[in-house]
Design an enzyme around this catalytic site. Structure first.
Site, PDB file in Angstrom:
ATOM      1  N   VAL A  89     -25.135  -0.120  12.004  1.00 22.38           N
ATOM      2  CA  VAL A  89     -24.046   0.851  12.142  1.00 22.38           C
ATOM      3  C   VAL A  89     -22.700   0.179  11.903  1.00 22.38           C
ATOM      4  O   VAL A  89     -22.408  -0.873  12.477  1.00 22.38           O
ATOM      5  CB  VAL A  89     -24.039   1.498  13.548  1.00 22.38           C
ATOM      6  N   HIS A 113     -18.043  -3.517  12.141  1.00 23.17           N
ATOM      7  CA  HIS A 113     -19.465  -3.438  12.472  1.00 23.17           C
ATOM      8  C   HIS A 113     -19.648  -3.220  13.966  1.00 23.17           C
ATOM      9  O   HIS A 113     -18.939  -3.816  14.793  1.00 23.17           O
ATOM     10  CB  HIS A 113     -20.197  -4.708  12.034  1.00 23.17           C
ATOM     11  N   HIS A 114     -20.619  -2.381  14.311  1.00 16.86           N
ATOM     12  CA  HIS A 114     -20.834  -2.019  15.717  1.00 16.86           C
ATOM     13  C   HIS A 114     -21.270  -3.208  16.560  1.00 16.86           C
ATOM     14  O   HIS A 114     -21.116  -3.203  17.788  1.00 16.86           O
ATOM     15  CB  HIS A 114     -21.883  -0.909  15.813  1.00 16.86           C
ATOM     16  N   SER A 115     -21.795  -4.265  15.932  1.00 20.14           N
ATOM     17  CA  SER A 115     -22.197  -5.448  16.695  1.00 20.14           C
ATOM     18  C   SER A 115     -20.991  -6.158  17.300  1.00 20.14           C
ATOM     19  O   SER A 115     -21.135  -6.922  18.253  1.00 20.14           O
ATOM     20  CB  SER A 115     -22.980  -6.420  15.806  1.00 20.14           C
ATOM     21  N   ASN A 159     -20.501  -3.943  23.715  1.00 20.23           N
ATOM     22  CA  ASN A 159     -21.165  -2.635  23.657  1.00 20.23           C
ATOM     23  C   ASN A 159     -21.660  -2.279  25.057  1.00 20.23           C
ATOM     24  O   ASN A 159     -22.777  -2.627  25.444  1.00 20.23           O
ATOM     25  CB  ASN A 159     -22.329  -2.688  22.662  1.00 20.23           C
TER      26      ASN A 159
END
Length: 456
Positions: free
Chosen positions: A26, A137-139, A312
């Site tokens: 994602v 980036h979602h990371s 996150n």
């Protein structure tokens, strides 16, 4: 320019590793529209001096060791490789800037993965359209982390030296409708029961229980299909007027009611008389698990032992909406939404979804955890999130911002307005502009109904 500080490779968090898997890869897209022409050199200088240019995650390469485990490794940041300047119009045939930029970002979301030979972020400056597109980036972090960092790079229009005002913390009075001990026991039993029911449903949806197929359903492989992007626009004043019609309703309740009503209107149009009354469609909603709701102060996010730390930190809940034919009282959608959201708030579903994901990563590994998360998305109909943005007008690199938007089905509020970006597979929903209008009309219908109810 090198990032400040030095340390050895740092392993990714379990959630960070999950977002790097092929089926759950994602990239978060955020779009900001400026009022004045973009100063490219000024934008680069602002990035390098801002938290984005200083944050360890934004100055680190993704590397894998000999065992295949991912780590962050500090590197020298070359801002020219991260800032992509697009001088010409991205679509010569489209005069509307918003539509042209939406098409550009929709194409980016499936056709342009972030390169791993540099830190996993980009900023696209669309100078002809006066738009800035952030690709992160979602990371690297969740929406709360990333939007909080963006706000730390902005300033108030009314005071160029002041940071934007964060959402004030709410203070609520405890209700004493029943004796304290009896109320506490009943509240605990209700929480335990609702948590059990919702967590069981979450597990079943993650494995094999699926929504019935409709005109808005996706499925396996749909994440690779070409995309279209549309924007639904609301006034927060209208949403506040609607929530007054139902005691103790919130903006989130109104948003959920809008989605339920709007989807019913869209399905009525696309497949008339094809669905039975009360058909269930399930949404996956992201929930912030930090102790403090809303945007965070960047200094607190950077503290390792902080309850609001960077990363996150979110769980998910399942939000069912139900199809009803046109002609129903639009406020009924809000009433049903409030009942369901209240039950979700009384449970620990979001917390347990986070812990279940963490446990799955530990016991089964990233590959199987990714497959289970992917299965959940395939078995449901849509994903949705909502983020309270700045409460007042702000500037970025001295340039006033007129709107801020993020992708998927994501609503961001900004200075009295709220915009929902609707990202769809165009072979499934070829007319997302009409879907956006269904959502806008749903709010207007609720507003009229709320005024009539107030007169009665």
């Amino acid at each position: 320019m090198a990032c400040p500080g030095t340390f050895s490779d740092e392993p990714l968090s379990p959630a960070g590793r999950l977002f790097l898997q092929r089926k759950t890869d994602v990239v978060i897209h955020c779009i900001a529209r400026t009022k004045n022409p973009i100063d490219v050199d000024g934008a680069k200088a602002t990035i390098m001096s801002s938290p984005m240019g200083q944050h360890p995650r934004f100055c680190s390469l993704l590397v894998r060791d000999e065992n295949g485990f991912e780590h962050w490794r500090k590197t020298r940041l070359d801002v020219d490789r991260h800032v992509i300047v697009v001088k010409n119009r991205v679509n010569e045939d489209e005069e509307d800037d918003e539509v042209a930029v939406n098409r550009y970002v929709a194409d980016l979301s499936v056709s342009s993965p972030l390169s791993t030979d540099k830190p996993l972020w980009e900023v696209h400056l669309l100078t002809a359209h006066k738009h800035v597109v952030f690709r992160i980036h979602h990371s690297l972090g969740d929406g709360i982390s990333l939007m909080s960092m963006l706000m730390a790079s902005c300033r108030k229009v009314s005071d160029p030296d002041a940071l934007p005002m964060m959402v004030p913390e709410k203070t609520t009075e405890k209700r004493r409708d029943s004796p304290w001990l009896l109320g506490s026991m009943w509240g605990f039993l209700k929480m335990a029961w609702l948590t059990l029911v919702f967590v069981l449903e979450f597990l079943l949806r993650s494995l094999f229980v699926s929504d019935r197929k409709t005109a808005v359903s996706g499925g396996d492989g749909v994440e690779l299909w070409p995309r279209k992007l549309a924007t639904a626009k609301f006034l927060l004043h209208d949403m506040k007027e609607v929530k007054k019609a139902i005691p103790d309703a919130t903006i989130n309740d109104v948003l959920f009611g809008i989605v339920s009503c709007g989807l019913s209107r869209y399905l009525d149009h696309s497949t008339p008389n094809a669905l039975h009354e009360g058909l269930r469609m399930t949404g996956v909603a992201m929930v912030n698990l930090r102790a403090k709701p809303g945007l965070q102060e960047i200094s607190k996010l950077m503290k390792d032992n902080s309850e609001t730390r960077w990363g996150n930190r979110f769980g998910v809940i399942l939000l069912p909406v139900f199809y009803h034919k046109s002609g129903n009282d639009p406020l009924e959608y809000l009433k049903r939404a409030k009942v369901m959201v209240d039950r979700k708030k009384q449970s620990l579903e979001a917390y347990f979804s986070y812990r279940i994901g963490d446990l799955t990563m530990t016991l089964l590994g990233t590959k199987y955890a990714s497959l289970i998360n992917y299965k959940l998305l395939c078995n449901t109909t849509f994903t949705i999130s909502n983020l309270i943005g700045p409460l007042e007008d702000i500037t970025l690199s001295g340039n006033p911002i007129s709107s801020i938007k993020a992708l998927t089905m994501h609503m961001v509020s900004y200075a009295g307005k709220a915009e929902m970006q609707i990202l769809v597979a165009k072979d499934i929903i070829p007319d997302p502009e009409f879907l956006a209008k269904c959502f806008e009309d749903a709010l207007l219908e609720m507003k009229v109904a709320a005024k009539e109810a107030d007169k009665a």
